[in-house]
Design a protein around this motif. Structure first.
Motif, PDB file in Angstrom:
ATOM      1  N   LEU A  27       0.828  -1.209   0.000  1.00 36.14           N
ATOM      2  CA  LEU A  27       0.000   0.000   0.000  1.00 36.14           C
ATOM      3  C   LEU A  27       0.862   1.259   0.000  1.00 36.14           C
ATOM      4  O   LEU A  27       0.585   2.211  -0.735  1.00 36.14           O
ATOM      5  N   PHE A  28       1.922   1.271   0.800  1.00 36.63           N
ATOM      6  CA  PHE A  28       2.854   2.402   0.802  1.00 36.63           C
ATOM      7  C   PHE A  28       3.516   2.559  -0.565  1.00 36.63           C
ATOM      8  O   PHE A  28       3.631   3.667  -1.085  1.00 36.63           O
ATOM      9  N   VAL A  29       3.969   1.442  -1.131  1.00 32.98           N
ATOM     10  CA  VAL A  29       4.683   1.469  -2.413  1.00 32.98           C
ATOM     11  C   VAL A  29       3.751   1.941  -3.537  1.00 32.98           C
ATOM     12  O   VAL A  29       4.123   2.790  -4.351  1.00 32.98           O
ATOM     13  N   PHE A  32       3.180   5.621  -3.289  1.00 34.76           N
ATOM     14  CA  PHE A  32       4.393   6.321  -3.721  1.00 34.76           C
ATOM     15  C   PHE A  32       4.437   6.415  -5.243  1.00 34.76           C
ATOM     16  O   PHE A  32       4.664   7.495  -5.795  1.00 34.76           O
ATOM     17  N   PHE A  33       4.219   5.316  -5.940  1.00 35.69           N
ATOM     18  CA  PHE A  33       4.268   5.333  -7.396  1.00 35.69           C
ATOM     19  C   PHE A  33       3.153   6.184  -7.985  1.00 35.69           C
ATOM     20  O   PHE A  33       3.360   6.909  -8.956  1.00 35.69           O
ATOM     21  N   LEU A  59      11.261  -3.181   6.491  1.00 33.63           N
ATOM     22  CA  LEU A  59      10.717  -2.095   5.681  1.00 33.63           C
ATOM     23  C   LEU A  59       9.498  -1.480   6.355  1.00 33.63           C
ATOM     24  O   LEU A  59       9.376  -0.255   6.449  1.00 33.63           O
ATOM     25  N   LEU A  60       8.614  -2.309   6.851  1.00 35.95           N
ATOM     26  CA  LEU A  60       7.409  -1.797   7.510  1.00 35.95           C
ATOM     27  C   LEU A  60       7.772  -0.964   8.737  1.00 35.95           C
ATOM     28  O   LEU A  60       7.158   0.084   8.968  1.00 35.95           O
ATOM     29  N   ASP A  61       8.770  -1.404   9.503  1.00 38.42           N
ATOM     30  CA  ASP A  61       9.202  -0.609  10.659  1.00 38.42           C
ATOM     31  C   ASP A  61       9.661   0.781  10.232  1.00 38.42           C
ATOM     32  O   ASP A  61       9.365   1.770  10.901  1.00 38.42           O
ATOM     33  N   LEU A  62      10.361   0.871   9.111  1.00 38.37           N
ATOM     34  CA  LEU A  62      10.792   2.186   8.613  1.00 38.37           C
ATOM     35  C   LEU A  62       9.609   3.004   8.126  1.00 38.37           C
ATOM     36  O   LEU A  62       9.499   4.195   8.415  1.00 38.37           O
ATOM     37  N   LEU A  63       8.719   2.372   7.377  1.00 30.41           N
ATOM     38  CA  LEU A  63       7.575   3.097   6.826  1.00 30.41           C
ATOM     39  C   LEU A  63       6.661   3.639   7.925  1.00 30.41           C
ATOM     40  O   LEU A  63       6.088   4.716   7.783  1.00 30.41           O
ATOM     41  N   LEU A  64       6.548   2.896   9.014  1.00 25.62           N
ATOM     42  CA  LEU A  64       5.696   3.325  10.122  1.00 25.62           C
ATOM     43  C   LEU A  64       6.450   4.192  11.129  1.00 25.62           C
ATOM     44  O   LEU A  64       5.912   4.526  12.180  1.00 25.62           O
ATOM     45  N   ALA A  65       7.687   4.540  10.812  1.00 29.98           N
ATOM     46  CA  ALA A  65       8.542   5.396  11.645  1.00 29.98           C
ATOM     47  C   ALA A  65       8.816   4.780  13.019  1.00 29.98           C
ATOM     48  O   ALA A  65       9.031   5.489  13.990  1.00 29.98           O
ATOM     49  N   ARG A  66       8.793   3.458  13.094  1.00 29.91           N
ATOM     50  CA  ARG A  66       9.206   2.780  14.320  1.00 29.91           C
ATOM     51  C   ARG A  66      10.727   2.756  14.423  1.00 29.91           C
ATOM     52  O   ARG A  66      11.268   2.566  15.496  1.00 29.91           O
ATOM     53  N   PRO A  88       1.170  11.046   4.496  1.00 32.07           N
ATOM     54  CA  PRO A  88      -0.179  10.466   4.601  1.00 32.07           C
ATOM     55  C   PRO A  88      -0.957  10.591   3.288  1.00 32.07           C
ATOM     56  O   PRO A  88      -0.708  11.487   2.489  1.00 32.07           O
ATOM     57  N   GLY A  89      -1.847   9.658   3.132  1.00 34.25           N
ATOM     58  CA  GLY A  89      -2.623   9.562   1.906  1.00 34.25           C
ATOM     59  C   GLY A  89      -3.682  10.565   1.816  1.00 34.25           C
ATOM     60  O   GLY A  89      -4.314  10.910   0.921  1.00 34.25           O
TER      61      GLY A  89
END
Length: 89
Positions: A27-29, A32-33, A59-66, A88-89
């Motif tokens: 969903l993040f990717v 982004f595209f 990757l999810l930890d980075l995307l969620l700013a954890r 944010p979307g």
């Protein structure tokens, strides 16, 4: 910075490379595209490729700013793409 000239085939390969096993990452990717594929720079492509080398959970930890990028990923190109993906979307 000028936009990279990606052929439709190169863009297709990049998108295929970015497919993930976790729906949340996809969903993040995809977002982004949708927002940025027309103006991707070479640095952004390089940063995106660096992120795609991670496991899905990292990757999810980075995307969620954890977590924040460390080690080899502590680069401006990765941080730029990460910031764009976190918007944010």
């Amino acid at each position: 910075m000028p936009a990279a000239v990606l052929s439709s085939a190169d863009l297709g390969r990049l998108k295929w490379r970015c497919r993930r096993g976790l729906l949340e990452n996809d969903l993040f990717v995809e977002r982004f595209f949708r927002r940025h594929e027309a103006g991707l720079t070479e640095d952004q492509v390089r940063g995106l490729q660096g992120l795609m080398d991670l496991s899905d959970n990292d990757l999810l930890d980075l995307l969620l700013a954890r977590k924040e990028p460390e080690g080899e990923l502590d680069r401006d190109d990765v941080k730029e793409v990460l910031a764009l993906m976190r918007q944010p979307g």
